[in-house]
Design a protein around this motif. Structure first.
Motif, PDB file in Angstrom:
ATOM      1  N   PRO B 107      59.760  57.198  39.838  1.00 43.46           N
ATOM      2  CA  PRO B 107      59.959  56.956  41.266  1.00 43.46           C
ATOM      3  C   PRO B 107      59.889  58.126  42.235  1.00 43.46           C
ATOM      4  CG  PRO B 107      62.064  56.612  39.810  1.00 43.46           C
ATOM      5  CD  PRO B 107      61.000  57.494  39.172  1.00 43.46           C
ATOM      6  N   GLY B 108      59.189  57.612  43.366  1.00 47.89           N
ATOM      7  CA  GLY B 108      58.698  58.530  44.248  1.00 47.89           C
ATOM      8  C   GLY B 108      57.109  59.185  44.055  1.00 47.89           C
ATOM      9  N   MET B 109      56.787  58.624  42.934  1.00 42.80           N
ATOM     10  CA  MET B 109      55.245  58.966  42.492  1.00 42.80           C
ATOM     11  C   MET B 109      55.038  60.464  42.399  1.00 42.80           C
ATOM     12  SD  MET B 109      53.399  55.638  43.527  1.00 42.80           S
ATOM     13  CE  MET B 109      54.297  55.295  44.887  1.00 42.80           C
ATOM     14  N   HIS B 110      55.777  61.213  42.005  1.00 44.35           N
ATOM     15  CA  HIS B 110      55.614  62.778  42.051  1.00 44.35           C
ATOM     16  C   HIS B 110      54.015  63.130  41.293  1.00 44.35           C
ATOM     17  CE1 HIS B 110      59.521  64.206  43.235  1.00 44.35           C
ATOM     18  NE2 HIS B 110      60.077  62.988  42.640  1.00 44.35           N
ATOM     19  N   SER B 111      53.797  62.334  40.172  1.00 47.14           N
ATOM     20  CA  SER B 111      52.658  62.401  39.475  1.00 47.14           C
ATOM     21  C   SER B 111      51.978  61.375  38.817  1.00 47.14           C
ATOM     22  CB  SER B 111      52.960  63.483  38.389  1.00 47.14           C
ATOM     23  OG  SER B 111      53.161  64.920  38.590  1.00 47.14           O
ATOM     24  N   SER B 112      52.136  60.138  39.702  1.00 46.11           N
ATOM     25  CA  SER B 112      51.565  58.865  39.179  1.00 46.11           C
ATOM     26  C   SER B 112      50.966  58.136  40.357  1.00 46.11           C
ATOM     27  CB  SER B 112      52.776  58.202  38.881  1.00 46.11           C
ATOM     28  OG  SER B 112      53.646  58.824  37.648  1.00 46.11           O
ATOM     29  N   GLN B 116      55.812  51.355  38.970  1.00 43.85           N
ATOM     30  CA  GLN B 116      56.338  50.361  38.284  1.00 43.85           C
ATOM     31  C   GLN B 116      57.668  50.728  37.635  1.00 43.85           C
ATOM     32  OE1 GLN B 116      53.270  50.263  35.278  1.00 43.85           O
ATOM     33  NE2 GLN B 116      54.447  50.504  34.031  1.00 43.85           N
ATOM     34  N   ASP B 117      58.695  49.790  37.334  1.00 43.74           N
ATOM     35  CA  ASP B 117      60.016  49.875  37.023  1.00 43.74           C
ATOM     36  C   ASP B 117      59.835  49.315  35.480  1.00 43.74           C
ATOM     37  OD1 ASP B 117      62.635  49.470  36.039  1.00 43.74           O
ATOM     38  OD2 ASP B 117      63.079  48.941  38.177  1.00 43.74           O
TER      39      ASP B 117
END
Lengths: 188, 582
Positions: B107-112, B116-117
């Protein structure tokens, strides 16, 4: 009782090791503790933030805006960026090093002038040339431990316990440099 | 004594204590350290490997479990997409030894590349999912997942998120309990999934889900914590920690450690005992929709958000109506500091050339995704692992030869093995003329230096047979293969021009190791001399050490950032950058 310490800097400056040293030091005191780290893409030269929270019982590993007792900043602009996280009466310790972010490098943005002056007008600030002290200790890479030394003085943890933590946390071949770096920061 | 452990390290410790015998994974932030930690346990006790991709890893785990040993695979959320195919059928087969699939959402897409859940997978594949909220639970839930797997004859999903995986908290560790191998028997109705057998197993799966739902009612990981006042909170994982921080003892909690299947009676009783109930969950309204489907009057996403991470102050505002105290803010807009390629990064030379040539660049997943950022601005598309090659094939087929000759794919060595090779086969087989550049930096970089089949070393650092990239490309039908040093920008430019223009598929291997590898020792620093004509070509490299003074146009190199790689020395058209040894 709860203490929230936010460590900010630029990916590659060694903020992760600093947060681990701090985390290990407070565990020895019997506190509950959480250390939130940054791995992966955001580590690559970007803004990095780690949190260390300790006290009787810690829930969220993340520090909210307005809740940091201490902001330990490895770089000037990152200290300024972290200002909203500082609680009323909190303290900023900043390394006076300037590392230009890409928008400044390409001329698309300007690096803010006189960050030390602006921050000290708004908060309790200790500015330190940790890079110079790290060089004096024997390695530029010891900036993180110099800064831990400066911060250590603002905690209730005794000097000797910090040294024991360093011995347990830092690889043996870098220990001497790091012990010197810690002492230089602590003695400021 | 309690130890401070990263969530990921605690998962590894839990698996170790549970007697896991095989761990096979592909690296992916924020899950990578689980498998790295596994490799610190004795090789006699647990076989640990980096697999070429998540599908292969999952299949190795499925095989190990069928063969009677406990096994685990760990991945990030998008890695679960890659392993989904075997996972959905393993749900029918079940296990011999326990099988645990650990997935870390971001969540927050630090490294993605997306948010998606993964909880939807548990429901869709009809397998149970546990979700710990701190390191102590990571250890306990992982151990329990293996028992659950064997007891119910099912693979088990363990869901983590970035803040659980990458936070350290206190853990009481235990010792390993050896699990003898379960007997292996040929069992065609259970292990051979073709229609006749799968029809029977589907009946078993539905019946198992019913038994798991009954188990969830009494599962020790699903707890109710009552406090005065009529407000109730349903939460799991890190959201529970945020809620506790925000609301303390002012609300009652239903904490779900098992997030699929859900304990309907427990939820009904909890909701009935409260006046108002909030479901606090990051990403999708997974628990909320399940509650609504049960007819329970709960509130959630309408008040919160499906975007990014939650914070205690957000929860306090929604549930208690308390606004956070005002904070001090900088008086000016601060320049952003996006991640950048490191000083000395071998990819910089490649992207400098691709930008200069103005090519369409089909990108991929790795450090080199940063080639999309200014000033290199070289990448046109990034989808998922391997898509640089196969998507470029599709582009070339719809837009024709001329477009194909202005198009390249860029893909790292590890990503090429993961799923780039299949796209390359597609190009050869279906008569494409694409040019694929393999950025061979001798390591899996972005996730923090993992070995892979092209490095010649295993996860434990043992020497092994190294995939020969040239031989591999040749064997699938690539006749034109060039190996170039990306820091030799003149030659690279000439090779890229030549290979994009030719009318057959080609591979360029841009070979130079990652600057952060221990074996790479650049020395000295670069310096701008008075011969500088302020042409700004060096600024186009996007090197974190080279800065432009916007007012004067002067260029300088920060010696604390420069590692002396010398790329700028070669790029400067006036020979104005000099290398100085220390």
């Amino acid at each position: 009782m709860q203490t929230n310490i936010m460590i900010v800097g630029v990916g590659g400056q060694g903020t992760l090791l600093a947060s681990r040293i701090l985390g290990n030091a407070v565990v020895r005191r019997g506190y509950d503790v959480k250390v939130s780290e940054v791995h992966g893409m955001s580590q690559r030269g970007g803004s990095v933030v780690t949190y260390v929270k300790y006290g009787d019982r810690i829930w969220s590993p993340v520090i909210d805006r307005g809740e940091a007792d201490i902001v330990l900043a490895f770089e000037l602009l990152e200290a300024y960026r972290a200002l909203p996280w500082l609680r009323a009466g909190g303290k900023i310790i900043v390394n006076t090093q300037q590392i230009n972010p890409m928008p400044v490098i390409t001329g698309a943005a300007e690096y803010p002038r006189d960050i030390v002056g602006k921050l000290s007008a708004q908060a309790d600030l200790t500015a330190v040339d940790a890079l110079e002290l790290a060089r004096r200790a024997g390695s530029e890479k010891a900036v993180n431990v110099v800064l831990i030394g400066v911060m250590a003085k603002n905690t209730a943890i005794p000097y000797d316990e910090w040294l024991e933590t360093l011995r347990d946390t830092v690889p043996a071949r870098f220990l001497d440099v790091n012990l010197r770096a810690f002492a230089l920061g602590y003695q400021l | 004594m309690k130890k401070l452990l990263l969530g990921n390290a605690a998962v590894a410790q839990g698996a170790y204590e549970a007697g896991v015998r095989l761990v096979s994974s592909y690296p992916g932030t924020p899950s990578t350290e689980i498998t790295e930690c596994m490799a610190t346990y004795p090789a006699e006790e647990v076989f640990v490997e980096w697999a070429p991709n998540e599908k292969v890893a999952a299949e190795a785990v499925i095989g190990a479990a069928i063969a009677g040993g406990r096994a685990m695979s760990c991945c990030k959320h998008v890695g679960l997409n890659v392993m989904a195919d075997p996972l959905f059928t393993d749900a029918y087969i079940g296990v011999g030894g326990g099988a645990v699939f650990c997935v870390a959402d971001d969540p927050g897409m630090h490294s993605s590349q997306n948010e998606q859940d993964s909880r939807h997978y548990a429901k869709a594949a009809k397998i149970p999912m546990l979700e710990p909220s701190d390191s102590a639970e990571c250890l306990a839930y992982t151990k329990a997942a293996f028992d659950l797997s064997e007891r119910f004859d099912t693979p088990v999903l363990l869901r983590l998120s970035t803040r659980v995986s990458h936070s350290q908290s206190l853990v009481e560790t235990g010792i390993r309990t050896e699990q003898p191998l379960k007997d292996y028997e040929k069992n065609v109705p259970k292990n051979v999934m073709m229609p006749a057998m799968a029809i029977g197993r589907h009946v078993f799966v539905e019946e198992r889900t019913g038994r798991l739902a009954a188990y969830a009612e009494d599962c020790a990981f699903n707890t109710v914590e009552r406090h005065a006042g009529g407000i109730g909170v349903i939460a799991s994982g890190i959201s529970y920690q945020y809620a506790k921080e925000a609301l303390g003892d002012r609300v009652s909690y239903c904490k779900l450690g098992m997030v699929w299947p859900l304990p309907e009676r427990l939820l009904r009783d909890f909701v009935a005992s409260c006046e108002t109930v909030y479901v606090i969950e990051e990403l999708d309204p997974f628990l909320e929709e399940a509650c609504l489907a049960m007819g329970l009057p709960v509130q959630g996403k309408r008040l919160f958000t499906p975007l990014g991470e939650y914070t205690p102050s957000m929860i306090r505002r929604v549930v208690l109506g308390e606004e956070p105290a005002p904070v001090r803010t900088p008086a000016e807009t601060l320049p952003a500091r996006p991640p950048v390629m490191c000083a000395g990064c071998p990819h910089r030379g490649t992207f400098y050339v691709l930008h200069k040539l103005g090519l369409v660049v089909s990108g991929d997943i790795g450090c080199y995704t940063l080639g999309a950022a200014a000033p290199l601005s070289a990448v046109d598309t990034t989808v998922c692992m391997g898509a640089s090659v196969s998507a470029a094939h599709g582009m070339a087929k719809v837009r024709g030869r001329e477009f194909a000759q202005k198009l390249v794919s860029v893909i790292g060595d590890s990503t090429f093995i993961h799923s780039g090779i299949t796209g390359l086969i597609d190009i050869v087989y279906n008569k494409g003329i694409n040019t694929v550049i393999i950025l061979d930096n001798s390591i899996t970089g972005m996730t923090g230096h993992q070995d892979n089949p092209t490095t010649g070393k295993t996860i434990r650092g043992e020497a092994t047979r190294q995939v020969d990239l040239i031989g591999l490309c040749r064997s699938v039908g690539i006749d034109r293969i060039e190996v170039v040093d990306p820091f030799d920008t003149k030659r690279l430019e000439q090779v890229v021009r030549q290979e994009t223009q030719c009318e057959e598929p080609s591979v360029i291997i841009a070979q130079r190791p990652c600057a952060l590898l221990k074996k790479v020792r650049y020395t000295g620093h670069c310096r701008v001399s008075d011969r500088c004509r302020k042409c700004k070509v060096c600024i186009k490299l996007g090197c974190p050490a080279i800065s432009l003074d916007a007012a004067t146009g002067a260029v300088s190199i920060d010696p604390t950032q420069c590692n002396g790689c010398g790329l700028c020395v070669g790029v400067c058209p006036f020979g104005a950058i000099e290398k100085e040894e220390d």
